[in-house]
Structures are given as C-alpha cells and as structure tokens.
Scaffold this motif. Structure first.
Motif, short mmCIF file in Angstrom:
data_model
loop_
_atom_site.label_atom_id
_atom_site.label_comp_id
_atom_site.label_asym_id
_atom_site.label_seq_id
_atom_site.Cartn_x
_atom_site.Cartn_y
_atom_site.Cartn_z
N ALA A 299 8.64 -7.07 -31.31
CA ALA A 299 8.88 -6.90 -32.52
C ALA A 299 9.54 -5.59 -32.83
CB ALA A 299 7.85 -7.16 -33.62
N GLY A 300 9.12 -4.62 -32.12
CA GLY A 300 9.79 -3.04 -32.27
C GLY A 300 8.91 -2.30 -31.49
N ILE A 301 9.34 -0.81 -31.65
CA ILE A 301 8.55 0.07 -30.80
C ILE A 301 7.29 0.44 -31.81
CG2 ILE A 301 8.58 2.23 -29.83
CD1 ILE A 301 11.39 1.72 -29.00
N LEU A 302 6.18 0.49 -31.72
CA LEU A 302 4.94 0.78 -32.46
C LEU A 302 4.51 2.36 -32.25
CD1 LEU A 302 2.89 -2.41 -32.37
CD2 LEU A 302 4.68 -1.78 -33.99
N GLU A 303 4.28 2.83 -33.43
CA GLU A 303 3.78 4.20 -32.99
C GLU A 303 2.88 4.47 -32.02
OE1 GLU A 303 1.87 7.68 -36.09
OE2 GLU A 303 2.13 5.76 -36.91
N SER B 169 21.83 -4.33 -30.44
CA SER B 169 22.55 -3.34 -31.57
C SER B 169 21.85 -2.70 -32.34
CB SER B 169 23.45 -4.61 -32.39
OG SER B 169 22.44 -5.43 -32.90
N TYR B 170 20.49 -3.23 -32.40
CA TYR B 170 19.37 -2.30 -33.16
C TYR B 170 17.93 -2.28 -32.33
CZ TYR B 170 17.33 -6.33 -34.96
OH TYR B 170 16.81 -7.65 -35.15
N THR B 171 17.32 -1.11 -32.65
CA THR B 171 15.86 -1.22 -32.34
C THR B 171 15.06 -0.80 -33.50
OG1 THR B 171 16.42 -0.82 -29.93
CG2 THR B 171 14.30 -0.12 -30.47
N LYS B 172 13.97 -1.65 -33.60
CA LYS B 172 13.10 -1.15 -34.74
C LYS B 172 12.18 -0.20 -34.40
CE LYS B 172 13.17 -5.57 -37.27
NZ LYS B 172 12.33 -6.94 -37.44
N ILE B 173 11.90 0.97 -35.17
CA ILE B 173 10.84 1.87 -34.92
C ILE B 173 9.73 1.75 -36.03
CG2 ILE B 173 10.22 4.34 -34.42
CD1 ILE B 173 12.20 3.46 -32.36
N LEU B 174 8.64 1.45 -35.87
CA LEU B 174 7.66 0.92 -36.73
C LEU B 174 6.59 2.23 -36.63
CD1 LEU B 174 7.12 -2.74 -35.79
CD2 LEU B 174 8.48 -1.67 -37.59
N ILE B 175 6.43 2.98 -38.01
CA ILE B 175 5.37 4.12 -37.89
C ILE B 175 4.35 3.50 -39.13
CG2 ILE B 175 5.22 6.41 -38.64
CD1 ILE B 175 8.12 6.81 -37.66
N ARG B 176 3.21 3.84 -38.87
CA ARG B 176 1.86 3.31 -39.74
C ARG B 176 2.07 4.19 -40.77
NH1 ARG B 176 -3.13 2.02 -36.93
NH2 ARG B 176 -2.31 3.82 -35.58
N GLU B 177 2.18 4.07 -41.89
CA GLU B 177 2.23 4.94 -43.19
C GLU B 177 0.76 5.15 -43.74
OE1 GLU B 177 5.04 4.03 -45.87
OE2 GLU B 177 6.86 3.72 -44.53
N THR B 178 0.02 4.45 -43.43
CA THR B 178 -1.65 4.63 -44.03
C THR B 178 -2.47 4.74 -42.61
OG1 THR B 178 -2.07 2.20 -43.90
CG2 THR B 178 -1.18 3.29 -45.72
N ALA B 179 -3.65 5.39 -42.81
CA ALA B 179 -4.55 5.63 -41.94
C ALA B 179 -5.13 4.18 -41.34
CB ALA B 179 -5.84 6.31 -42.53
N PRO B 180 -5.48 3.98 -40.06
CA PRO B 180 -6.14 2.87 -39.44
C PRO B 180 -7.47 2.56 -40.25
CG PRO B 180 -6.32 4.57 -37.82
CD PRO B 180 -5.30 5.14 -39.05
N PRO B 181 -7.98 1.12 -40.37
CA PRO B 181 -9.16 1.12 -41.01
C PRO B 181 -10.39 1.65 -39.82
CG PRO B 181 -7.92 -0.93 -40.05
CD PRO B 181 -7.09 0.22 -39.87
N GLU B 182 -11.35 1.85 -40.58
CA GLU B 182 -12.29 2.68 -39.90
C GLU B 182 -13.17 1.59 -39.41
OE1 GLU B 182 -14.99 5.52 -42.20
OE2 GLU B 182 -13.11 6.29 -43.12
N ARG B 183 -13.87 1.80 -38.04
CA ARG B 183 -14.89 0.99 -37.47
C ARG B 183 -16.04 1.38 -37.80
NH1 ARG B 183 -12.85 -0.08 -31.23
NH2 ARG B 183 -10.90 -0.68 -31.62
N ARG B 184 -16.78 0.23 -38.17
CA ARG B 184 -18.26 0.53 -38.55
C ARG B 184 -19.15 -0.21 -37.44
NH1 ARG B 184 -18.57 0.39 -44.93
NH2 ARG B 184 -16.53 1.48 -45.21
#
Length: 59
Positions: free
Chosen positions: A18-22, A44-59
């Motif tokens: 789907a694209g290159i992930l962070e 013709s294009y490559t998606k670069i996906l950057i997470r804009e929010t912090a990942p969910p915390e594990r509990r």
C-alpha cells in the motif's frame, strides 16, 4: 524486463504494498556487468505514509 532494439534492457521496479510506512527499510540491489545498458524506472508514484499521532499504548 524487456529488451529494446538498441540492446538496452528496461527494468521497472514495482512495489506491491500500500506504500512505504514509517520505519520501513526499503532497499533495492541491482548488479549489472561491465558494458551493460540498463534503463531502471519505478511506478509513476510511491506513497510515503507517516503516522501523525502516537501509537496506542499497550496495557
């Protein structure tokens, strides 16, 4: 790969995700011998996906 009339090889590097992930490590290695004639392209294009929010915390 497809050979052209001039003896050059055309190589298109495809990315099926789907694209290159962070955090991804994306590498392509190409080895060509002496005198090789190669045209290397990609999609013709490559998606670069950057997470804009912090990942969910594990509990």
């Amino acid at each position: 790969m497809r050979g052209s009339p001039g003896g050059m090889i055309e190589l298109m590097v495809m990315n099926a995700s789907a694209g290159i992930l962070e955090g991804d490590d994306y590498r392509v290695g190409i080895h060509a011998g002496s005198g090789s004639r190669v045209l290397i392209t990609d999609q013709s294009y490559t998606k670069i996906l950057i997470r804009e929010t912090a990942p969910p915390e594990r509990r």
